[in-house]
Motif scaffolding. Structure first.
Motif, PDB file in Angstrom:
ATOM      1  N   LEU A 364       0.859  -1.171   0.000  1.00 50.27           N
ATOM      2  CA  LEU A 364       0.000   0.000   0.000  1.00 50.27           C
ATOM      3  C   LEU A 364       0.896   1.222   0.000  1.00 50.27           C
ATOM      4  O   LEU A 364       2.082   1.134   0.351  1.00 50.27           O
ATOM      5  CB  LEU A 364      -0.909   0.037   1.235  1.00 50.27           C
ATOM      6  N   GLU A 365       0.345   2.366  -0.354  1.00 52.80           N
ATOM      7  CA  GLU A 365       1.141   3.587  -0.357  1.00 52.80           C
ATOM      8  C   GLU A 365       0.319   4.740   0.179  1.00 52.80           C
ATOM      9  O   GLU A 365      -0.890   4.837  -0.064  1.00 52.80           O
ATOM     10  CB  GLU A 365       1.641   3.914  -1.770  1.00 52.80           C
ATOM     11  N   LEU A 366       0.973   5.616   0.921  1.00 51.57           N
ATOM     12  CA  LEU A 366       0.318   6.799   1.466  1.00 51.57           C
ATOM     13  C   LEU A 366       1.236   8.003   1.319  1.00 51.57           C
ATOM     14  O   LEU A 366       2.402   7.953   1.730  1.00 51.57           O
ATOM     15  CB  LEU A 366      -0.019   6.586   2.952  1.00 51.57           C
ATOM     16  N   ASP A 367       0.706   9.054   0.745  1.00 50.11           N
ATOM     17  CA  ASP A 367       1.394  10.341   0.723  1.00 50.11           C
ATOM     18  C   ASP A 367       1.069  11.037   2.040  1.00 50.11           C
ATOM     19  O   ASP A 367      -0.094  11.353   2.323  1.00 50.11           O
ATOM     20  CB  ASP A 367       0.918  11.166  -0.467  1.00 50.11           C
ATOM     21  N   LEU A 368       2.076  11.278   2.842  1.00 43.38           N
ATOM     22  CA  LEU A 368       1.855  11.872   4.162  1.00 43.38           C
ATOM     23  C   LEU A 368       1.146  13.220   4.068  1.00 43.38           C
ATOM     24  O   LEU A 368       0.413  13.616   4.978  1.00 43.38           O
ATOM     25  CB  LEU A 368       3.181  12.014   4.903  1.00 43.38           C
ATOM     26  N   ALA A 369       1.344  13.900   2.967  1.00 39.87           N
ATOM     27  CA  ALA A 369       0.709  15.211   2.801  1.00 39.87           C
ATOM     28  C   ALA A 369      -0.808  15.110   2.659  1.00 39.87           C
ATOM     29  O   ALA A 369      -1.514  16.118   2.797  1.00 39.87           O
ATOM     30  CB  ALA A 369       1.291  15.920   1.580  1.00 39.87           C
ATOM     31  N   SER A 370      -1.325  13.900   2.404  1.00 44.10           N
ATOM     32  CA  SER A 370      -2.772  13.738   2.226  1.00 44.10           C
ATOM     33  C   SER A 370      -3.506  13.521   3.549  1.00 44.10           C
ATOM     34  O   SER A 370      -4.741  13.504   3.582  1.00 44.10           O
ATOM     35  CB  SER A 370      -3.057  12.549   1.297  1.00 44.10           C
ATOM     36  N   VAL A 371      -2.773  13.355   4.645  1.00 45.98           N
ATOM     37  CA  VAL A 371      -3.391  13.069   5.945  1.00 45.98           C
ATOM     38  C   VAL A 371      -4.058  14.323   6.490  1.00 45.98           C
ATOM     39  O   VAL A 371      -3.500  15.426   6.422  1.00 45.98           O
ATOM     40  CB  VAL A 371      -2.344  12.524   6.937  1.00 45.98           C
ATOM     41  N   ARG A 372      -5.233  14.159   7.051  1.00 41.57           N
ATOM     42  CA  ARG A 372      -5.993  15.273   7.602  1.00 41.57           C
ATOM     43  C   ARG A 372      -6.270  15.039   9.089  1.00 41.57           C
ATOM     44  O   ARG A 372      -6.327  13.899   9.544  1.00 41.57           O
ATOM     45  CB  ARG A 372      -7.332  15.420   6.864  1.00 41.57           C
ATOM     46  N   PRO A 373      -6.490  16.124   9.852  1.00 40.64           N
ATOM     47  CA  PRO A 373      -6.841  15.944  11.270  1.00 40.64           C
ATOM     48  C   PRO A 373      -8.058  15.037  11.421  1.00 40.64           C
ATOM     49  O   PRO A 373      -9.057  15.197  10.709  1.00 40.64           O
ATOM     50  CB  PRO A 373      -7.140  17.375  11.728  1.00 40.64           C
ATOM     51  N   SER A 374      -7.967  14.090  12.350  1.00 36.10           N
ATOM     52  CA  SER A 374      -8.975  13.037  12.427  1.00 36.10           C
ATOM     53  C   SER A 374      -9.202  12.585  13.861  1.00 36.10           C
ATOM     54  O   SER A 374      -8.381  12.822  14.760  1.00 36.10           O
ATOM     55  CB  SER A 374      -8.525  11.815  11.601  1.00 36.10           C
ATOM     56  N   LEU A 375     -10.317  11.904  14.055  1.00 38.52           N
ATOM     57  CA  LEU A 375     -10.599  11.117  15.244  1.00 38.52           C
ATOM     58  C   LEU A 375     -11.037   9.745  14.766  1.00 38.52           C
ATOM     59  O   LEU A 375     -11.209   9.517  13.565  1.00 38.52           O
ATOM     60  CB  LEU A 375     -11.701  11.745  16.100  1.00 38.52           C
ATOM     61  N   ALA A 376     -11.229   8.821  15.701  1.00 36.39           N
ATOM     62  CA  ALA A 376     -11.791   7.512  15.362  1.00 36.39           C
ATOM     63  C   ALA A 376     -12.853   7.174  16.392  1.00 36.39           C
ATOM     64  O   ALA A 376     -12.671   7.394  17.585  1.00 36.39           O
ATOM     65  CB  ALA A 376     -10.710   6.436  15.326  1.00 36.39           C
ATOM     66  N   GLY A 377     -13.980   6.668  15.921  1.00 38.08           N
ATOM     67  CA  GLY A 377     -15.030   6.298  16.844  1.00 38.08           C
ATOM     68  C   GLY A 377     -16.352   6.145  16.117  1.00 38.08           C
ATOM     69  O   GLY A 377     -16.413   6.212  14.887  1.00 38.08           O
ATOM     70  N   PRO A 378     -17.404   5.906  16.870  1.00 38.29           N
ATOM     71  CA  PRO A 378     -17.475   5.929  18.340  1.00 38.29           C
ATOM     72  C   PRO A 378     -17.211   4.606  19.025  1.00 38.29           C
ATOM     73  O   PRO A 378     -17.244   4.527  20.248  1.00 38.29           O
ATOM     74  CB  PRO A 378     -18.929   6.358  18.579  1.00 38.29           C
ATOM     75  N   LYS A 379     -16.925   3.537  18.221  1.00 36.07           N
ATOM     76  CA  LYS A 379     -16.774   2.223  18.848  1.00 36.07           C
ATOM     77  C   LYS A 379     -15.499   1.494  18.468  1.00 36.07           C
ATOM     78  O   LYS A 379     -15.060   0.605  19.193  1.00 36.07           O
ATOM     79  CB  LYS A 379     -17.953   1.310  18.456  1.00 36.07           C
ATOM     80  N   ARG A 380     -14.926   1.833  17.302  1.00 38.96           N
ATOM     81  CA  ARG A 380     -13.788   1.044  16.827  1.00 38.96           C
ATOM     82  C   ARG A 380     -12.658   1.968  16.390  1.00 38.96           C
ATOM     83  O   ARG A 380     -12.899   3.028  15.804  1.00 38.96           O
ATOM     84  CB  ARG A 380     -14.202   0.158  15.647  1.00 38.96           C
TER      85      ARG A 380
END
Length: 892
Positions: A364-380
């Protein structure tokens, strides 16, 4: 044990005039062929096999299979892997030491020397899971919580103090020091391990297994390690290899760099979402690519820590210049740092721009510049939500749960009336090794607190806020940067050095808040910088739990609600009544870097100089002596378990399961938290009622996790989670079942005991990802003690599957697209499982016969998830520890 070294690859390496022996991969490659593009994590496995070649458990064919992996990128070869050491935390460590003590008793009863039961590999146990957030929001909170912890856990700590002096190769890091994974990252981990062997110093990769799934955090340091159940860890301690198939390795290529305002937490939530979607259960993940140069070691450790959340066995980063910088920052010995560099380069394990990119099973590949402020929830943890979408996400949760969004209530807090609504943040916790090991996000939290106060913002009064770092060094650098006063003023006072809220030790909510939530059936939120947010984990009254970076934890404490779009809505208003947005107080990368620059190696050297001694209260704990433990029949924390009764007799051969009843039918993603809770003990539960018969009041129950040394509590707690749903009861919440025949509703424990009295075996039916979550051995031990002979599920999480086999419980998987639904399993059937008496083999198909309540019959095939030949032997012996103990007695 010296290796047979059939490839003649033992060589010497001199570093600063010190000579080390090592098993050279380039020399082995002269016979095995080019392995330069083998993933680094597999090179670690190859070196391990070369070093442990004995012609019995490790053969030349194992080396050849690893070299051949490059051609197929997969393998069905079973290998025997021996990690250098074992790491434990106290929740899983106490029952591990209880088992060792019980094994010593069994050996003594058999007339042999109890000293035969001793760890053969170095073991470190860090007491980090016991402190609770009983007190918060004041300068006295830390000491008050420590005092309560010592009072609650005196029996457990006395037992561990006995183990510390009774067992060789066993060290204990006392309470109030830090979280095991952060202590491992900052101090215990060496990257390259050494030991004296036949007059020479042997150097080899630092490897480990740990009794906590987040052991993978050390992968960020280039150390191969992962979580196993306490059962497997005990076997590894006693010299048994970890039996495993050569894994597939999924490459994760990183490019670019993170944008301003984006944290490592945002990155790891993105990575977790991507890898869960790809599917990496049972596989290694290895990170590579030019983006590694733009990730500090602490950022890598954050990503590695959450490997259990994306389902992988490990999340490995190779050793490079950034690794050395971190070793130096954390005060490691200069000779060790030089050895790490020289050894890694000599073995082809060093990463730089000239290194050939490894070959992987998939990438897999990810451009770090594409990451946005995030949370995870509400259960997983894999359910990532962009920061701006959390309000809408919460409203969708309300809608799907059938609740109106208009309920408000008023209640007194600190003498004033405030309004509590759906979405209110009642817990905001900077907690968990995942993020508190990362100075960047902690300094960001402190800077945001400073800017918020300068603008006149304050924490909302209904928010229970806390700061629980993973090591004392965090306190030092926050103080040096001048940020502690601002965190304190917002209520983020130090509450303890431990896991706290991340593992459910969030402590009580204010009575008026708890009453308002209960009376109005409110869906309220927690926001924590942890790694787990499963139902019922953080707090029984908090149904929506969100993972976030430490600065976002502070921001949500200011806002007081998760029904907000922080991109567009203000957190509050300043003294002039002007709106203050998150962007107005978010610290810049330059500000964060300036604060982080104040950290130096002396901080780490000073804090870890005497890490195993503990404070005066620890040292004052009375210690019983002797090779065997003097069990206290009155203890409600530590009891001698029944697992090794009759161990001197030959094991009975496996028998078919005849006319079993179904104890419960579960859906997908049943976690080890559901199976074996670690949080609060409900007064009306079987465990709560049992403790009350001992004269223990509910306020003194402590937690399930703290009582893992008492099988009477834990077997009653198995399947007792308040959020578990048994489909036999129409999916209602709570640990109940229908006793058959007659469909009488009762707690699962009570039904299991009635079935045992009648001599009726039991099975569990479940959906996908059964056993997701922490490496919780009691999820398997409790299942065993309830009389469950088999779990039939659509799929299993790696650690729990292994633990079930390790406790003599069959793990069986539906095949051919069949499920509990397609087969119409209701829970009132009788189940028989054949083929167990015919000779077990790995991955064989077994026949399951059904007799339905109306007398009709049917059947289906299942796949046995006894995956290796070693596991066959363990199962036939009654479990892995039984196998080890019988071997030791046979040698006596």
């Amino acid at each position: 044990m010296p290796s047979l070294d059939s490839l003649n690859c033992r060589r010497s390496l001199t570093v600063n005039d010190v000579t080390y022996d090592y098993f050279s991969l380039p020399e082995a490659a002269r016979q095995l062929g080019d392995i330069s593009r083998l993933p680094t994590s597999l090179k670690v496995l190859l070196e391990n096999l070369l070093r442990w070649e004995d012609g019995v458990t490790v053969h030349p064919g194992d080396f050849e299979a690893l070299a051949a992996w490059l051609g197929t990128r997969s393998s069905d070869r079973e290998i025997q892997y021996r990690p250098a050491r074992v790491l434990m935390q106290d929740f899983t460590g106490v029952p591990g030491v209880v088992d060792l003590a019980a094994m010593r008793d069994a050996v003594a009863r058999a007339g042999a020397d109890p000293q035969k039961i001793n760890p053969l590999s170095p073991v470190d146990l860090v007491i980090d899971h016991s402190v609770m957030v009983d007190r918060f929001g004041s300068p006295a909170a830390f000491q008050q919580n420590v005092d309560i912890e010592m009072q609650r856990n005196g029996e457990r700590y006395e037992f561990l103090r006995w183990g510390q002096q009774a067992f060789d190769n066993f060290r204990v890091v006392p309470p109030g020091t830090g979280i095991c994974h952060q202590v491992n990252l900052e101090y215990l981990g060496q990257v390259v391990w050494t030991r004296d062997e036949q007059g020479a110093t042997l150097a080899y990769p630092d490897t480990l297994v740990g009794t906590d799934s987040h052991t993978t955090m050390i992968n960020g340091l280039g150390v191969l390690g992962w979580g196993v159940g306490g059962i497997e860890a005990e076997a590894a301690m006693l010299g048994q290899p970890v039996s495993m198939l050569i894994p597939e390795v999924v490459g994760f290529r990183l490019a670019g760099r993170l944008n301003e305002g984006v944290t490592a937490t945002d990155l790891v939530l993105t990575v977790t979402q991507m890898l869960r979607a790809h599917g990496v259960v049972g596989k290694f993940v290895e990170f590579y690519g030019p983006g590694l140069d733009n990730l500090q070691l602490a950022d890598r450790a954050t990503i590695a820590n959450m490997a259990p959340e994306y389902g992988a066995t490990c999340g490995f980063f190779p050793v490079d210049r950034i690794t050395l910088d971190y070793l130096r920052l954390t005060g490691r010995d200069e000779q060790r740092i030089a050895l790490v560099e020289a050894y890694s380069k000599a073995q082809g394990m060093w990463h730089d721009h000239d290194s050939p990119e490894p070959l992987f099973s998939a990438s897999l590949e990810l451009d770090l510049a594409s990451v946005r402020p995030s949370l995870a929830g509400p259960k997983r943890p894999q359910d990532r939500v962009s920061l701006g979408d959390i309000g809408a996400s919460f409203d969708l949760l309300l809608e799907t749960s059938g609740r109106t969004a208009q309920i408000d209530t008023r209640f007194p807090v600190a003498g004033e009336d405030f309004q509590l609504k759906h979405g209110a943040v009642v817990i905001a916790a900077i907690t968990s090794c995942t993020n508190t090991s990362n100075p960047n996000v902690l300094m960001a939290a402190g800077l945001l607190a400073k800017k918020a106060l300068e603008r006149g913002l304050q924490r909302q009064p209904w928010v229970k806020s806390s700061l629980a770092p993973g090591s004392k060094v965090v306190t030092d650098y926050l103080e040096r940067a001048g940020l502690t006063p601002y965190l304190d003023e917002l209520g983020f006072n130090l509450v303890g050095y431990g896991c706290t809220t991340c593992i459910g030790n969030s402590g009580p909510l204010d009575d008026s808040i708890a009453e308002a939530i209960t009376d109005n059936d409110l869906v309220v939120s927690s926001v924590l910088s942890g790694n787990r947010n499963f139902e019922g984990r953080v707090h029984p009254l908090v149904k929506a739990n969100w993972l976030a970076s430490p600065p976002l934890v502070v921001a949500f404490a200011l806002a007081g609600t998760t029904r907000i779009d922080m991109d567009r809505e203000p957190l509050g208003h300043d003294r002039q009544g002007q709106p203050v947005f998150l962007r107005d107080i978010w610290p810049s990368s330059a500000e964060i870097a300036a604060a982080v620059a104040s950290i130096d190696g002396e901080m780490f050297r000073r804090r870890y100089a005497d890490v195993f001694s503990g404070d005066a209260s620890w040292q004052a704990i009375p210690v019983t002596e002797g090779d065997t433990y003097q069990w206290n029949a009155a203890s409600s924390y530590v009891q001698n378990p029944p697992f090794f009764e009759g161990i001197g007799e030959p094991p009975a051969p496996p028998k078919n399961v005849e006319n079993a009843r179904i104890l419960a039918v579960f859906g997908d993603s049943i976690t080890t938290d559901h199976i074996s809770p670690a949080g609060n003990i409900k007064a009306s539960s079987p465990a709560g009622l049992y403790l009350q018969t001992l004269g223990i009041e509910p306020q003194d129950f402590n937690s399930y996790g703290s009582r893992r040394g008492n099988h009477e509590v834990m077997m009653r707690g198995t399947f007792a989670n308040i959020r578990i749903r048994n489909e036999m009861l129409g999916g209602e919440e709570g640990g109940n079942t229908l006793y058959q025949p007659g469909a009488e509703k009762m707690p699962i424990y009570d039904a299991a005991m009635r079935y045992q009295e009648a001599g009726t075996p039991l099975v569990i039916i479940a959906g996908k990802e059964y056993g997701t979550g922490s490496s919780r051995d009691w999820a398997a031990k409790g299942t065993n003690l309830l009389g469950v002979k088999a779990v039939i599920a659509e799929s299993f999480e790696r650690i729990h599957r292994s633990n079930l086999i390790g406790m003599g419980v069959l793990a069986l998987q539906f095949v051919d697209g069949q499920t509990r639904q397609t087969l119409g399993l209701r829970g009132d059937e009788k189940i028989s499982i054949g083929g167990l008496e015919d000779g077990l083999t790995p991955h064989q198909r077994l026949r399951v016969d059904i007799e339905r309540a109306d007398g009709s019959r049917g059947g289906f095939e299942v796949l046995s998830r006894i995956d290796t030949l070693n596991e066959v032997e363990y199962f036939k012996a009654g479990g892995i520890l039984h196998f080890v103990l019988r071997q030791l007695l046979a040698e006596a």
